[in-house]
Design an enzyme around this catalytic site. Structure first.
Site, PDB file in Angstrom:
ATOM      1  N   ASP A  36     -19.013 -32.596-120.654  1.00  0.00           N
ATOM      2  CA  ASP A  36     -17.735 -32.901-121.308  1.00  0.00           C
ATOM      3  C   ASP A  36     -17.130 -31.591-121.750  1.00  0.00           C
ATOM      4  O   ASP A  36     -17.850 -30.622-121.991  1.00  0.00           O
ATOM      5  CB  ASP A  36     -17.959 -33.812-122.533  1.00  0.00           C
ATOM      6  N   THR A 127      -8.483 -48.606-115.178  1.00  0.00           N
ATOM      7  CA  THR A 127      -7.946 -49.302-116.358  1.00  0.00           C
ATOM      8  C   THR A 127      -7.326 -50.641-115.978  1.00  0.00           C
ATOM      9  O   THR A 127      -6.850 -50.802-114.847  1.00  0.00           O
ATOM     10  CB  THR A 127      -6.858 -48.442-117.035  1.00  0.00           C
ATOM     11  N   GLU A 129      -4.605 -51.382-117.034  1.00  0.00           N
ATOM     12  CA  GLU A 129      -3.162 -51.103-116.976  1.00  0.00           C
ATOM     13  C   GLU A 129      -2.644 -50.983-115.551  1.00  0.00           C
ATOM     14  O   GLU A 129      -1.436 -50.999-115.330  1.00  0.00           O
ATOM     15  CB  GLU A 129      -2.827 -49.833-117.755  1.00  0.00           C
ATOM     16  N   ARG A 166       5.573 -44.394-119.846  1.00  0.00           N
ATOM     17  CA  ARG A 166       4.351 -45.098-120.231  1.00  0.00           C
ATOM     18  C   ARG A 166       3.465 -45.371-119.006  1.00  0.00           C
ATOM     19  O   ARG A 166       2.251 -45.323-119.068  1.00  0.00           O
ATOM     20  CB  ARG A 166       4.769 -46.401-120.918  1.00  0.00           C
ATOM     21  N   TYR A 169       0.327 -43.098-116.538  1.00  0.00           N
ATOM     22  CA  TYR A 169      -1.139 -43.202-116.595  1.00  0.00           C
ATOM     23  C   TYR A 169      -1.612 -44.287-115.624  1.00  0.00           C
ATOM     24  O   TYR A 169      -2.488 -44.062-114.785  1.00  0.00           O
ATOM     25  CB  TYR A 169      -1.531 -43.528-118.031  1.00  0.00           C
ATOM     26  N   LYS A 173      -3.829 -43.833-112.223  1.00  0.00           N
ATOM     27  CA  LYS A 173      -5.120 -44.538-112.065  1.00  0.00           C
ATOM     28  C   LYS A 173      -5.082 -45.425-110.811  1.00  0.00           C
ATOM     29  O   LYS A 173      -6.071 -45.540-110.098  1.00  0.00           O
ATOM     30  CB  LYS A 173      -5.398 -45.428-113.281  1.00  0.00           C
ATOM     31  N   ASN A 198      -9.339 -52.908-123.156  1.00  0.00           N
ATOM     32  CA  ASN A 198      -9.427 -52.613-124.593  1.00  0.00           C
ATOM     33  C   ASN A 198     -10.824 -52.803-125.170  1.00  0.00           C
ATOM     34  O   ASN A 198     -11.048 -53.682-126.003  1.00  0.00           O
ATOM     35  CB  ASN A 198      -8.384 -53.438-125.358  1.00  0.00           C
ATOM     36  N   VAL A 237       3.993 -51.820-133.774  1.00  0.00           N
ATOM     37  CA  VAL A 237       4.960 -51.307-132.803  1.00  0.00           C
ATOM     38  C   VAL A 237       5.745 -52.496-132.235  1.00  0.00           C
ATOM     39  O   VAL A 237       5.141 -53.466-131.764  1.00  0.00           O
ATOM     40  CB  VAL A 237       4.241 -50.523-131.684  1.00  0.00           C
ATOM     41  N   TYR A 317       8.724 -45.355-123.702  1.00  0.00           N
ATOM     42  CA  TYR A 317       7.618 -46.263-124.013  1.00  0.00           C
ATOM     43  C   TYR A 317       7.967 -47.670-123.577  1.00  0.00           C
ATOM     44  O   TYR A 317       9.020 -48.201-123.917  1.00  0.00           O
ATOM     45  CB  TYR A 317       7.300 -46.270-125.518  1.00  0.00           C
TER      46      TYR A 317
HETATM   47  P1  NAD Z   1     -12.361 -40.766-124.472  1.00  0.00           P
HETATM   48  O1  NAD Z   1     -11.129 -39.946-124.571  1.00  0.00           O
HETATM   49  O2  NAD Z   1     -13.088 -41.104-125.705  1.00  0.00           O
HETATM   50  O3  NAD Z   1     -13.388 -40.069-123.455  1.00  0.00           O
HETATM   51  C1  NAD Z   1     -12.998 -39.308-122.332  1.00  0.00           C
HETATM   52  C2  NAD Z   1     -13.834 -38.032-122.353  1.00  0.00           C
HETATM   53  O4  NAD Z   1     -13.525 -37.289-121.165  1.00  0.00           O
HETATM   54  C3  NAD Z   1     -13.491 -37.140-123.554  1.00  0.00           C
HETATM   55  O5  NAD Z   1     -14.650 -36.823-124.311  1.00  0.00           O
HETATM   56  C4  NAD Z   1     -12.876 -35.904-122.915  1.00  0.00           C
HETATM   57  O6  NAD Z   1     -13.161 -34.695-123.614  1.00  0.00           O
HETATM   58  C5  NAD Z   1     -13.493 -35.919-121.525  1.00  0.00           C
HETATM   59  N1  NAD Z   1     -12.701 -35.159-120.570  1.00  0.00           N
HETATM   60  C6  NAD Z   1     -11.399 -35.334-120.274  1.00  0.00           C
HETATM   61  N2  NAD Z   1     -11.002 -34.421-119.384  1.00  0.00           N
HETATM   62  C7  NAD Z   1     -12.076 -33.658-119.087  1.00  0.00           C
HETATM   63  C8  NAD Z   1     -12.281 -32.523-118.266  1.00  0.00           C
HETATM   64  N3  NAD Z   1     -11.286 -32.000-117.544  1.00  0.00           N
HETATM   65  N4  NAD Z   1     -13.514 -31.972-118.212  1.00  0.00           N
HETATM   66  C9  NAD Z   1     -14.530 -32.478-118.963  1.00  0.00           C
HETATM   67  N5  NAD Z   1     -14.389 -33.539-119.772  1.00  0.00           N
HETATM   68  C10 NAD Z   1     -13.168 -34.122-119.845  1.00  0.00           C
HETATM   69  O7  NAD Z   1     -11.964 -42.097-123.687  1.00  0.00           O
HETATM   70  P2  NAD Z   1     -12.787 -43.438-123.454  1.00  0.00           P
HETATM   71  O8  NAD Z   1     -12.153 -44.506-124.248  1.00  0.00           O
HETATM   72  O9  NAD Z   1     -14.224 -43.191-123.568  1.00  0.00           O
HETATM   73  O10 NAD Z   1     -12.411 -43.736-121.929  1.00  0.00           O
HETATM   74  C11 NAD Z   1     -13.189 -43.269-120.849  1.00  0.00           C
HETATM   75  C12 NAD Z   1     -12.551 -43.704-119.528  1.00  0.00           C
HETATM   76  O11 NAD Z   1     -12.357 -45.110-119.505  1.00  0.00           O
HETATM   77  C13 NAD Z   1     -11.195 -43.087-119.220  1.00  0.00           C
HETATM   78  O12 NAD Z   1     -11.118 -42.791-117.864  1.00  0.00           O
HETATM   79  C14 NAD Z   1     -10.203 -44.178-119.568  1.00  0.00           C
HETATM   80  O13 NAD Z   1      -9.026 -44.071-118.817  1.00  0.00           O
HETATM   81  C15 NAD Z   1     -10.987 -45.414-119.216  1.00  0.00           C
HETATM   82  N6  NAD Z   1     -10.557 -46.571-120.010  1.00  0.00           N
HETATM   83  C16 NAD Z   1     -11.032 -46.771-121.275  1.00  0.00           C
HETATM   84  C17 NAD Z   1     -10.624 -47.894-121.967  1.00  0.00           C
HETATM   85  C18 NAD Z   1     -11.156 -48.255-123.314  1.00  0.00           C
HETATM   86  O14 NAD Z   1     -11.105 -49.432-123.659  1.00  0.00           O
HETATM   87  N7  NAD Z   1     -11.711 -47.335-124.101  1.00  0.00           N
HETATM   88  C19 NAD Z   1      -9.721 -48.769-121.401  1.00  0.00           C
HETATM   89  C20 NAD Z   1      -9.222 -48.515-120.147  1.00  0.00           C
HETATM   90  C21 NAD Z   1      -9.662 -47.417-119.452  1.00  0.00           C
HETATM   91  C1  UGA Z   2      -4.695 -48.496-123.851  1.00  0.00           C
HETATM   92  C2  UGA Z   2      -4.715 -47.202-123.092  1.00  0.00           C
HETATM   93  O1  UGA Z   2      -3.779 -47.160-122.091  1.00  0.00           O
HETATM   94  C3  UGA Z   2      -6.013 -46.927-122.477  1.00  0.00           C
HETATM   95  O2  UGA Z   2      -6.942 -46.500-123.382  1.00  0.00           O
HETATM   96  C4  UGA Z   2      -6.589 -48.068-121.754  1.00  0.00           C
HETATM   97  O3  UGA Z   2      -6.267 -47.911-120.413  1.00  0.00           O
HETATM   98  C5  UGA Z   2      -6.168 -49.438-122.219  1.00  0.00           C
HETATM   99  O4  UGA Z   2      -5.409 -49.532-123.338  1.00  0.00           O
HETATM  100  C6  UGA Z   2      -7.347 -50.284-122.613  1.00  0.00           C
HETATM  101  O5  UGA Z   2      -7.971 -49.961-123.626  1.00  0.00           O
HETATM  102  O6  UGA Z   2      -7.581 -51.256-121.954  1.00  0.00           O
HETATM  103  P1  UGA Z   2      -2.977 -49.929-125.130  1.00  0.00           P
HETATM  104  O7  UGA Z   2      -3.743 -51.197-125.188  1.00  0.00           O
HETATM  105  O8  UGA Z   2      -1.499 -50.061-125.094  1.00  0.00           O
HETATM  106  O9  UGA Z   2      -3.391 -49.010-123.923  1.00  0.00           O
HETATM  107  O10 UGA Z   2      -3.393 -48.974-126.339  1.00  0.00           O
HETATM  108  P2  UGA Z   2      -3.469 -49.096-127.892  1.00  0.00           P
HETATM  109  O11 UGA Z   2      -3.023 -47.784-128.425  1.00  0.00           O
HETATM  110  O12 UGA Z   2      -4.809 -49.545-128.283  1.00  0.00           O
HETATM  111  O13 UGA Z   2      -2.345 -50.165-128.274  1.00  0.00           O
HETATM  112  C7  UGA Z   2      -2.509 -51.559-128.214  1.00  0.00           C
HETATM  113  C8  UGA Z   2      -1.250 -52.201-128.752  1.00  0.00           C
HETATM  114  O14 UGA Z   2      -1.141 -51.942-130.145  1.00  0.00           O
HETATM  115  C9  UGA Z   2       0.069 -51.668-128.137  1.00  0.00           C
HETATM  116  O15 UGA Z   2       0.965 -52.730-128.034  1.00  0.00           O
HETATM  117  C10 UGA Z   2       0.565 -50.680-129.167  1.00  0.00           C
HETATM  118  O16 UGA Z   2       1.965 -50.517-129.135  1.00  0.00           O
HETATM  119  C11 UGA Z   2       0.110 -51.347-130.452  1.00  0.00           C
HETATM  120  N1  UGA Z   2      -0.086 -50.432-131.601  1.00  0.00           N
HETATM  121  C12 UGA Z   2      -0.820 -49.310-131.482  1.00  0.00           C
HETATM  122  C13 UGA Z   2       0.452 -50.783-132.826  1.00  0.00           C
HETATM  123  O17 UGA Z   2       1.137 -51.828-132.971  1.00  0.00           O
HETATM  124  N2  UGA Z   2       0.239 -49.972-133.906  1.00  0.00           N
HETATM  125  C14 UGA Z   2      -0.474 -48.834-133.821  1.00  0.00           C
HETATM  126  O18 UGA Z   2      -0.623 -48.149-134.861  1.00  0.00           O
HETATM  127  C15 UGA Z   2      -1.030 -48.491-132.568  1.00  0.00           C
END
Ligand code: NAD
Ligand code: UGA
Length: 369
Positions: A36, A127, A129, A166, A169, A173, A198, A237, A317
């Site tokens: 990382d 994702t 999305e 918006r 991303y 992906k 999420n 939002v 957005y």
């Molecule tokens: P996160 O930001 O916590 O983790 C991503 C990690 O990747 C970070 O620690 C960051 O430093 C590292 N990283 C980014 N660019 C890098 C690079 N160039 N070299 C080395 N490390 C790098 O995010 P997360 O929530 O753990 O999500 C991980 C993956 O899952 C992402 O691809 C995200 O798009 C996908 N995803 C997550 C969610 C969710 O619910 N958390 C939803 C949809 C998609």
């Molecule tokens: C996120 C991100 O795009 C990615 O991490 C991922 O691909 C995806 O969701 C996922 O987790 O599945 P989103 O769900 O829009 O997208 O991200 P959030 O920031 O968690 O927002 C969720 C909803 O809450 C949105 O409608 C946003 O507008 C709303 N929100 C967010 C608020 O109403 N208040 C806040 O303070 C933050």
């Protein structure tokens, strides 16, 4: 089940990476090569020469874009490569769309190419999305499942115009998914694609001013926790009218483990990984968290305020209004169903956030007073 293997986790020090690493290292005997670009704060509890798994886990701090040779070496030594590295926070899609596209598309290519070259199983994180908006939000009958249930093999993917940044991303992906699929057909790449919906849990994102930028805007869970602990109104939002299905990260990690352990069932597929039973309007999530926070801490109930999406994130957005995963494919291929309810996932997560941050946020408030 517990066959020896070496797993390379790219982005291991992020939210999902930290949970995946913990699961593998505690419950399997596999080796893990993690990398990382950030320092390993979220996996600190797993590091240290005295840990019984110390010889099975190594961490390299590196930016995969700047050190492709090192990445190639890690991939060469692995059986499975899980790529999590990406910019994935909606506030960044508007502020830095070029970096967002590069991070999600361009920067993922070395990983793909090295897996092709060395014949490794790539599990790539995409994702939910990528579906854009469901057909029901374009006027088709909202009571017909095909217009709102997102199915990997049948649902069309429809996003907003290019000026609605918006979607940069989601679009990046989607293109990287198509590239991976193309390498599957043309170059026999063994791949699995994960589409998270999420996922929530401890260690998600950061608290602005405590362990993140003062002006940062984390995803909704950490944003609402920040507001609750600072005793400020939670921002809704556009009124919080849209829906999300939240999935407990530990359930979701079990799905990823099944993908690693059953390559014959997971390869060649993109999987929804979400919990359709945990669908909730964002305004109702705020209310749930306000009530739960008050019950846990004994403090008075918080409030909300509405801000427009453009004001909160910037021009460009747009939002998904509804995203419910079809479970058809993942149940058929991997027999996975997520057991954890939203309430129980949220309660456990909130308690960890409070334990970790409440005192620090109080200190921060006192310093600002
Ligand atoms: P996160 O930001 O916590 O983790 C991503 C990690 O990747 C970070 O620690 C960051 O430093 C590292 N990283 C980014 N660019 C890098 C690079 N160039 N070299 C080395 N490390 C790098 O995010 P997360 O929530 O753990 O999500 C991980 C993956 O899952 C992402 O691809 C995200 O798009 C996908 N995803 C997550 C969610 C969710 O619910 N958390 C939803 C949809 C998609
Ligand atoms: C996120 C991100 O795009 C990615 O991490 C991922 O691909 C995806 O969701 C996922 O987790 O599945 P989103 O769900 O829009 O997208 O991200 P959030 O920031 O968690 O927002 C969720 C909803 O809450 C949105 O409608 C946003 O507008 C709303 N929100 C967010 C608020 O109403 N208040 C806040 O303070 C933050």
């Amino acid at each position: 089940m517990s066959e020896e293997k070496t797993v390379c986790i790219v982005g291991v020090a992020g939210f999902i990476g930290s949970h995946l690493l913990e699961k593998i290292i505690r419950e399997r005997t596999w080796n893990v090569l993690g990398c990382d670009m950030v320092s390993p704060l979220k996996i600190q509890q797993l590091l240290g020469a005295e840990k019984k798994w110390a010889g099975r886990f190594s961490f390299t701090q590196m930016d995969i874009v700047k050190e492709p040779a090192k990445l190639k070496e890690l991939i060469k030594q692995s059986d499975v490569v899980i790529n999590l590295a990406a910019i994935c926070n909606p506030s960044e899609y508007i502020k830095q769309p070029v970096n967002t596209i590069n991070s999600n598309f361009t920067d993922a290519q070395d990983c793909i190419n090295f897996c092709v070259e060395h014949d490794k199983h790539l599990i790539h994180f995409s994702t939910c999305e990528i579906y854009g908006r469901p057909l029901s939000s374009y006027g088709l009958p909202a009571d017909e499942p095909k217009n709102y249930l997102l199915d990997e093999e049948t649902t069309p993917m429809i996003m907003g115009p290019v000026s609605a940044q918006r979607w940069c991303y989601a679009c990046a992906k989607q293109l990287v998914e198509r590239l991976i699929y193309a390498h599957g057909t043309e170059n026999n790449l063994k791949f699995t694609i994960v589409r998270p919906y999420n996922w929530i849990g401890p260690r998600m994102d950061y608290i602005p001013g405590v362990d993140g930028k003062d002006d940062g805007q984390p995803r909704v869970l950490a944003s609402f926790m920040t507001a609750l602990m600072k005793e400020e109104p939670l921002v809704l939002v556009n009124g919080g009218e849209v829906f999300r299905t939240f999935c407990a990260v530990e359930d979701a990690i079990d799905a990823v483990m099944k993908m690693v352990e059953n390559p014959e069932k997971s390869q060649g597929h993109a999987f929804n990984v979400g919990n359709p039973d945990n669908n909730i309007k964002v305004a109702d999530l705020a209310e749930l968290m306000i009530n739960m926070y008050s019950e846990i801490t004994g403090k008075p109930k918080g409030t909300t305020r509405t801000v427009s999406g453009v004001e909160y994130y910037g021009p460009g957005y747009e939002d998904s209004d509804l995203r419910i995963p079809s479970m058809r494919l993942i149940q058929q291929q991997l027999g996975w169903t997520p057991p954890t309810s939203l309430k129980s996932a949220m309660e456990a997560t909130m308690k960890v956030f409070i334990e970790k941050y409440a005192d620090k946020v109080a200190d921060l408030k006192r310093g600002q007073a």
